[in-house]
Design a protein around this motif. Sequence first.
Motif, PDB file in Angstrom:
ATOM      1  N   SER A  11       0.944  -1.113  -0.132  1.00  0.00           N
ATOM      2  CA  SER A  11       0.120  -0.230   0.114  1.00  0.00           C
ATOM      3  C   SER A  11       0.765   1.292  -0.062  1.00  0.00           C
ATOM      4  CB  SER A  11      -0.867  -0.105   1.254  1.00  0.00           C
ATOM      5  OG  SER A  11      -0.167   0.401   2.482  1.00  0.00           O
ATOM      6  N   PRO A  23      -5.863   2.006   0.960  1.00  0.00           N
ATOM      7  CA  PRO A  23      -6.468   0.753   1.301  1.00  0.00           C
ATOM      8  C   PRO A  23      -7.776   0.354   0.309  1.00  0.00           C
ATOM      9  CG  PRO A  23      -5.700   1.707   3.044  1.00  0.00           C
ATOM     10  CD  PRO A  23      -5.586   2.634   2.135  1.00  0.00           C
ATOM     11  N   LEU A  40      -1.996  -7.857   2.621  1.00  0.00           N
ATOM     12  CA  LEU A  40      -1.496  -6.628   2.543  1.00  0.00           C
ATOM     13  C   LEU A  40      -0.039  -6.701   3.295  1.00  0.00           C
ATOM     14  CD1 LEU A  40      -1.288  -3.808   1.790  1.00  0.00           C
ATOM     15  CD2 LEU A  40      -2.560  -2.940   3.902  1.00  0.00           C
ATOM     16  N   ASN A  48      -1.210  -0.478   7.835  1.00  0.00           N
ATOM     17  CA  ASN A  48      -2.546  -0.123   7.125  1.00  0.00           C
ATOM     18  C   ASN A  48      -3.489  -1.383   6.851  1.00  0.00           C
ATOM     19  OD1 ASN A  48      -2.487   2.482   6.387  1.00  0.00           O
ATOM     20  ND2 ASN A  48      -1.601   2.218   4.379  1.00  0.00           N
ATOM     21  N   ALA A  52      -7.544  -1.814   5.270  1.00  0.00           N
ATOM     22  CA  ALA A  52      -7.857  -2.918   4.192  1.00  0.00           C
ATOM     23  C   ALA A  52      -8.955  -3.941   4.707  1.00  0.00           C
ATOM     24  CB  ALA A  52      -6.431  -3.320   3.817  1.00  0.00           C
TER      25      ALA A  52
END
Length: 239
Positions: A11, A23, A40, A48, A52
Amino acid sequence: MNYFYDLHIHSCLSPCGDMDMTPNNLVNMAKLLGLDVIALTDHNSSLNCEAAIEVGREIGLTVIPGMELTTSEDIHAVCLFPTLEKALCWNEYVDAHRIKIRNRPEIYGRQVIMNRFDEEIGEVEHLLLPATEISIMSAYKKVGEFGGICYPAHIDRDSLSILSVLGEIDSSCGFKTFELADKSRLTPLKEQHPILGGMNVVSCSDAHYLENMREAENFLSLYELSPESVLAALDNNIN
């Protein structure tokens, strides 16, 4: 059933990740591409993953929290976790065991933390690319202590891979799976490295840009679609 996957995606938190890799953008792109489950895996961070996962839950896409760890030897390894809580505990451990060099956004890019609405809620101050103090020999065991699994990333690449750095995968590492960037190299690699014949293989995009994300092609056969079942499938020897 067979479920289409991509278990190596970055990301905008990764310094080399495009700012369009928010995201919302990356999860919705994965859905458009026909994927059922993604992970991810930002460089040395899982911050993050929460956003997500929340987006994935809203649109019906399974998101596994993960990280692409840089070991002390400058080898990349994919770390996957069954829950966000376990991933964030691992994130804290890695943060305490990595080299702290202040990021220079004008050179490496920003390292942005976002919520599920793609609103910026923070920025990682220290560069996430440098090696940690965690060795490739201990990575599988150490990640397992946090409830996750670990395997070497893009072993067919000429840099930042276990084969390019060490020349071989030592069985004492404990890995059950390896990742390829190019599936066409599987047969010659197995001939050169017999240990690969007893391991699972995944092929993932390592996408840092939306246009690098792959359409549904690679799949796992699972008894159910969940992070736990994905990890269980990858953490078993095939022989």
